[in-house]
Design a protein around this motif. Structure first.
Motif, PDB file in Angstrom:
ATOM      1  N   SER A 100       0.849  -1.184   0.000  1.00 21.02           N
ATOM      2  CA  SER A 100       0.000   0.000   0.000  1.00 21.02           C
ATOM      3  C   SER A 100       0.890   1.242   0.000  1.00 21.02           C
ATOM      4  O   SER A 100       2.065   1.184   0.350  1.00 21.02           O
ATOM      5  N   ARG A 101       0.310   2.363  -0.376  1.00 19.11           N
ATOM      6  CA  ARG A 101       1.098   3.598  -0.408  1.00 19.11           C
ATOM      7  C   ARG A 101       1.568   3.992   0.993  1.00 19.11           C
ATOM      8  O   ARG A 101       2.721   4.395   1.183  1.00 19.11           O
ATOM      9  N   ASP A 129      -0.071  -0.489  -4.637  1.00 19.57           N
ATOM     10  CA  ASP A 129      -1.416  -0.848  -5.069  1.00 19.57           C
ATOM     11  C   ASP A 129      -2.274  -1.041  -3.826  1.00 19.57           C
ATOM     12  O   ASP A 129      -1.885  -1.763  -2.903  1.00 19.57           O
ATOM     13  N   GLY A 130      -3.432  -0.420  -3.794  1.00 21.83           N
ATOM     14  CA  GLY A 130      -4.311  -0.563  -2.641  1.00 21.83           C
ATOM     15  C   GLY A 130      -5.009  -1.895  -2.560  1.00 21.83           C
ATOM     16  O   GLY A 130      -5.517  -2.272  -1.501  1.00 21.83           O
ATOM     17  N   MET A 196     -12.701   1.447  -1.561  1.00 20.98           N
ATOM     18  CA  MET A 196     -11.706   0.414  -1.333  1.00 20.98           C
ATOM     19  C   MET A 196     -11.280  -0.224  -2.647  1.00 20.98           C
ATOM     20  O   MET A 196     -12.124  -0.578  -3.484  1.00 20.98           O
ATOM     21  N   ALA A 197      -9.978  -0.392  -2.819  1.00 18.98           N
ATOM     22  CA  ALA A 197      -9.460  -0.951  -4.067  1.00 18.98           C
ATOM     23  C   ALA A 197      -9.767  -2.434  -4.201  1.00 18.98           C
ATOM     24  O   ALA A 197      -9.944  -2.947  -5.307  1.00 18.98           O
ATOM     25  N   LEU A 202     -17.435   1.338  -0.690  1.00 19.65           N
ATOM     26  CA  LEU A 202     -16.999   2.470   0.121  1.00 19.65           C
ATOM     27  C   LEU A 202     -16.632   1.987   1.531  1.00 19.65           C
ATOM     28  O   LEU A 202     -17.318   1.146   2.106  1.00 19.65           O
ATOM     29  N   TYR A 203     -15.566   2.529   2.059  1.00 18.69           N
ATOM     30  CA  TYR A 203     -15.084   2.146   3.379  1.00 18.69           C
ATOM     31  C   TYR A 203     -16.060   2.615   4.452  1.00 18.69           C
ATOM     32  O   TYR A 203     -16.447   3.787   4.504  1.00 18.69           O
ATOM     33  N   ALA A 204     -16.494   1.664   5.289  1.00 14.22           N
ATOM     34  CA  ALA A 204     -17.328   2.013   6.446  1.00 14.22           C
ATOM     35  C   ALA A 204     -16.402   2.385   7.597  1.00 14.22           C
ATOM     36  O   ALA A 204     -15.576   1.578   8.015  1.00 14.22           O
TER      37      ALA A 204
END
Length: 300
Positions: A100-101, A129-130, A196-197, A202-204
């Motif tokens: 991840s970044r 890469d996510g 989210m990749a 969508l991230y909760a």
């Protein structure tokens, strides 16, 4: 038991060759010496390990049980000795890591920077890469992800400290919106969503306090798939962001560019880990990278 190792190795070769004569040739010694080694082991264990006839030599049931232990153990010893011999030479080769970044910038890069400076023959490919990449299928040597995201069949090495999420907003945004007193209050705020990749959802936003956990699905005018962009949007006053706390965020907080919200709802969680599928057959170059990351890791 250490003095038994040569005799145990001899027994293994006799069992593989099914012959004292062929075992002696393979070992470069006499048939008598081979026979004596096997007899010593049998005497020490008080049992017969090899059934001998004029035509064949075959392991007994007890011999087979001993072989099941000996084969992997002696193979592991031989492998370790080969690795040590290889490492006496200058390590070289390509090491491919998916990350991840956040892990790349905060944990992985400082170690890679040192490795590249000390070992010019080592090359490193970092794939930022996510998504959770399949390192076996995509032929990566290793991956770096959060401890809670690791696959169960992977070997994992902690390389970073515990982390915390930080819920943040700029003072300009909070001037027109009262700070949330609980995670549920975020529903009334303009929040910066993170896609989210891995799954595309969508991230909760996840919260915990005193054993109580809450997952809040927030809404807002902006959706990004990169935490750095979420942070930039929060700095610009476009709403509330939820990102991993790091040194850069702490600097923004200290200098008043951001305000931290719901601090007591954001406990620590397992930080970044390096993961890979097998302890054996690791290249010398990868072992150098692994050793550097282990050295810089915080104490468990």
């Amino acid at each position: 038991m250490r003095e038994d190792l040569p005799d145990l190795a001899t027994f293994l070769i006799v069992a593989e060759e099914r012959s004292f004569t062929r075992a002696a040739l393979r070992l470069g010694t006499s048939q008598s010496a081979v026979s004596q080694a096997v007899r010593r082991i049998e005497a020490r264990l008080g049992t017969t390990l090899l059934a001998r006839t004029t035509r064949s030599v075959n392991p007994t049931e007890t011999g087979e049980r001993l072989l099941a232990t000996l084969r992997p153990a002696l193979a592991e010893i031989a492998g370790r000795m080969a690795e040590i011999a290889t490492l006496q030479e200058r390590p070289a080769g390509l090491v491919r890591i998916t990350t991840s970044r956040h892990a790349a910038e905060t944990v992985l890069w400082p170690a890679i920077d040192r490795v590249l400076a000390r070992y010019p023959e080592i090359a490193v490919e970092l794939s930022v890469d996510g998504a959770l990449t399949n390192i076996v299928t995509d032929r990566f040597d290793a991956g770096v992800r959060l401890g809670e995201s690791l696959e169960k069949d992977m070997i994992a090495v902690r390389i970073g400290p515990d982390l915390r999420m930080a819920v943040l907003a700029a003072p300009a945004y909070l001037a027109g919106h009262p700070a949330p007193a609980s995670p549920r209050d975020l529903i009334a705020h303009r929040c910066i969503n993170l896609r989210m990749a891995t799954r595309g959802n969508l991230y909760a936003w996840e919260f915990e306090r005193g054993g109580q956990t809450l997952n809040v699905r927030v809404e807002g005018a902006l959706i990004v798939n990169d935490s750095a962009m979420a942070l930039r949007a929060a700095l610009a006053g476009h709403g509330v962001a939820c990102v991993i706390e790091d040194a850069a965020i702490r600097a923004h907080l200290a200098e008043g560019r951001l305000v931290r919200l719901l601090d007591d709802w954001c406990p620590p969680f397992a930080g970044h880990h390096l993961y890979y599928p097998d302890r054996r057959n690791l290249s010398p170059a990868f072992r150098i990278v692994l050793a550097e990351l282990r050295q810089s890791a915080p104490p468990a």
